[in-house]
Structures are given as C-alpha cells and as structure tokens.
Design an enzyme around this catalytic site. Structure first.
Site, PDB file in Angstrom:
ATOM      1  N   MET A  93       0.798  -1.217   0.000  1.00  0.00           N
ATOM      2  CA  MET A  93       0.000   0.000   0.000  1.00  0.00           C
ATOM      3  C   MET A  93       0.836   1.276   0.000  1.00  0.00           C
ATOM      4  O   MET A  93       0.293   2.375  -0.047  1.00  0.00           O
ATOM      5  CB  MET A  93      -0.967  -0.003   1.189  1.00  0.00           C
TER       6      MET A  93
ATOM      7  N   SER B 133      -7.853   5.866  15.088  1.00  0.00           N
ATOM      8  CA  SER B 133      -7.239   5.855  16.413  1.00  0.00           C
ATOM      9  C   SER B 133      -7.673   7.082  17.208  1.00  0.00           C
ATOM     10  O   SER B 133      -8.082   8.103  16.631  1.00  0.00           O
ATOM     11  CB  SER B 133      -5.713   5.841  16.264  1.00  0.00           C
TER      12      SER B 133
ATOM     13  N   TYR C 215       1.961   9.894  12.719  1.00  0.00           N
ATOM     14  CA  TYR C 215       0.842   8.965  12.856  1.00  0.00           C
ATOM     15  C   TYR C 215      -0.446   9.731  13.156  1.00  0.00           C
ATOM     16  O   TYR C 215      -1.488   9.513  12.525  1.00  0.00           O
ATOM     17  CB  TYR C 215       1.158   7.973  13.972  1.00  0.00           C
TER      18      TYR C 215
ATOM     19  N   ALA D 124      -1.133  12.851  12.568  1.00  0.00           N
ATOM     20  CA  ALA D 124      -1.517  13.675  11.418  1.00  0.00           C
ATOM     21  C   ALA D 124      -2.341  12.869  10.416  1.00  0.00           C
ATOM     22  O   ALA D 124      -3.354  13.348   9.885  1.00  0.00           O
ATOM     23  CB  ALA D 124      -0.277  14.244  10.744  1.00  0.00           C
TER      24      ALA D 124
ATOM     25  N   LEU E  95      -5.021   1.970  22.747  1.00  0.00           N
ATOM     26  CA  LEU E  95      -3.850   1.091  22.677  1.00  0.00           C
ATOM     27  C   LEU E  95      -4.318  -0.362  22.640  1.00  0.00           C
ATOM     28  O   LEU E  95      -5.025  -0.823  23.541  1.00  0.00           O
ATOM     29  CB  LEU E  95      -2.937   1.317  23.879  1.00  0.00           C
ATOM     30  N   ILE E  96      -3.919  -1.084  21.598  1.00  0.00           N
ATOM     31  CA  ILE E  96      -4.314  -2.477  21.396  1.00  0.00           C
ATOM     32  C   ILE E  96      -3.076  -3.361  21.507  1.00  0.00           C
ATOM     33  O   ILE E  96      -1.970  -2.954  21.128  1.00  0.00           O
ATOM     34  CB  ILE E  96      -4.979  -2.658  20.021  1.00  0.00           C
TER      35      ILE E  96
END
Length: 288
Positions: A92, A169, A182, A184, A216-217
């Site tokens: 990607m 997120s 991230y 942004a 948070l995962i």
C-alpha cells in the site's frame, strides 16, 4: 474542585448517559455470505477482523504485503468457516496498488457485490522493525491508500448498499505526544471520511462510513512501540476487531474501543487543558 476532579466527575456522568442510551442492533446472521475486503490482514487487528468475518460465514478477500503470512491467515479462515476466501499480496506504499486490489476483489466476489471494505493500515515487515517510519511512507500507507481504495470502490458500493469501515485511532481525535506523523494521518482520515459521509447522505447514496476509534491495542507492533513509554493497559486485539466488525455491520457512524475513549474524547472537548494534563500523565517522560 480541582480540574482533575471536574474531569473525573464529568467522566462518570457521560459514562452513565452512554450506558443508558446504548443500543446494539448487531445481527450475526447478517454477515453470513457477506462479501468483504479486508486490508492489512496479515497481522494484528486486520488478521483478527478476518477471523471474525470467517466465523460469521462471510466471503472474504484479504490483502497485505506479506504473501506467506497471508496464506496462513487464509488457511485459518477456512477452518473457522469462511464460505469463500481469496488473497492478493499488495504494497500500500505504492500508489498503483489500491486500485489493483479493488479490481481483484470485484473479479473474485462478483461485479455486483454488496461489499464491506474494512481499511486497516498494512505496514508489513517495516512496522516490526521501527516505530519511527518515514513521514512520507506514513502518509501514503495510513491516508492516501485509504482514499485510493475508497475512491476505486465507491462506484460498486453505491450500487449495492455497501459499507466503508475505516480503522482509525484516538490519536486522530485528540493530539497525543510522540505520534506526530501517525496522528496527522489519523486526523486526515477523520476529516476525509467524515466529510465523505456527509456527501453520501446528501446525495442519497446508501453507502455507510464507519470510523473506528481505537486506543492502545495489544498487537505486537503497538506493544513494541509503547513498551516502557506509556502507563496504559493495552486492550485485546480480538475484542477490538469484533467491535469493528459489529460497527460495520450495524452501519454505525463511529465506534470507540474501549468505549471509555468516547467519554475521554467528550471530556477533552469540554475541558481541553485538564484533559491534556491527564493525557500527558500516562507517559513515562522526563525532559532532558
């Protein structure tokens, strides 16, 4: 009352309201035979999303950069009950790949398929090596590829009451420390897909857009990047993935996982100064 006290009191009030008005219309049978494209499917949340769709008997196309790992995910999905499953290896970070992936999905699932496209960032092996990826790479993978996939798929989705499910997120709702690039891209996702949702509704096009706001995962990459830096317990990826699947199936505008993130977002909007202080308190950081 101190600011932190106001925040905590307001948190309790918002939590009670959300609990009172919460309604879950999820019907697992609605996913039997559903045709689904899942990106970022070789690991983490994308992998878990694929397993849930397989358990519900969906027809699935998976994509990510790591073909060998994708093959293993495909094998497990078949054992879990997927009616059909295909995969295509794609990078990607390459601008031409998203359209190729959509064309592959249309070819395999049919020209007139009612599809749920679940967009999960697919960093592949690069993500495992470094938490500080090049900003241009981040923007391509975490934003432009989403836009390109959605743009390529919209003509088909518009014909068949399709759905776009976008994994985002909390860093796209609240600015957070040490996540500049991230964050942004996640703010950009929120702006683009929330605006797109308005346009589709105004144009009376029956395509749902679900933004999934995650905390948070406990994926391997997230834990590696936050280990020793954040005082926050990670939530389980299988549960996060199930929340995403449910949100897409019910055509929700937004889902938050864990749910308390929605309260935090509301409180940050009401008390930004206190909310920012609370946010910074979760980080293990001392200035040099």
């Amino acid at each position: 009352m101190k600011p932190i006290g106001k925040v905590l009191c307001a948190t309790g009030a918002v939590a009670r309201l959300i609990t009172f008005f919460w309604k879950d219309d999820f019907n697992p049978e609605s996913l039997s035979g559903a045709r689904v494209l899942v990106t970022g499917a070789s690991a983490g949340i994308g992998e878990q999303i694929a397993y849930h769709y397989a358990r519900f008997g969906a027809e699935i196309v998976l994509t990510d950069i790591r073909e060998a790992v994708l093959q293993k995910v495909v094998e497990k999905c078949l054992t879990l009950g997927a009616k059909k499953i295909f995969y295509i290896a794609a990078d990607m970070s390459s601008p031409s790949e998203p359209e190729k992936v959509v064309q592959f999905a249309v070819q395999k699932l049919g020209l007139e398929f009612s599809c749920r496209i679940t967009l999960v960032p697919g960093f592949g092996a690069m993500e495992m090596k470094s938490c500080f990826l090049d900003s241009v790479f981040f923007i391509q993978v975490n934003f432009f590829s989403y836009v390109a996939l959605a743009t390529a798929a919209l003509p088909t989705l518009e014909k068949n009451r399709g759905a776009l499910v976008v994994v985002s997120s909390l860093t796209g709702k609240i600015p957070t420390p040490f996540t500049t690039s991230y964050s942004a891209t996640k703010f950009a996702l929120d702006g683009f897909f929330s605006s797109l949702r308005h346009e589709l509704i105004m144009q009376k096009k029956d395509v749902s857009v679900t933004l999934c706001i995650l905390g948070l995962i406990d994926t391997e990459s997230a834990l590696e990047c936050t280990r020793g830096k954040v005082q926050l317990r990670a939530s389980p990826a299988p549960e996060a993935a199930l929340s995403i699947v449910r949100g897409g199936a019910t055509r929700a505008h937004e889902i938050f996982y864990p749910r308390w993130l929605q309260q935090l977002r509301c409180l940050w909007a009401l008390f930004p100064s206190s909310g920012n202080s609370v946010l910074r308190s979760f980080y293990n950081y001392s200035s040099p």
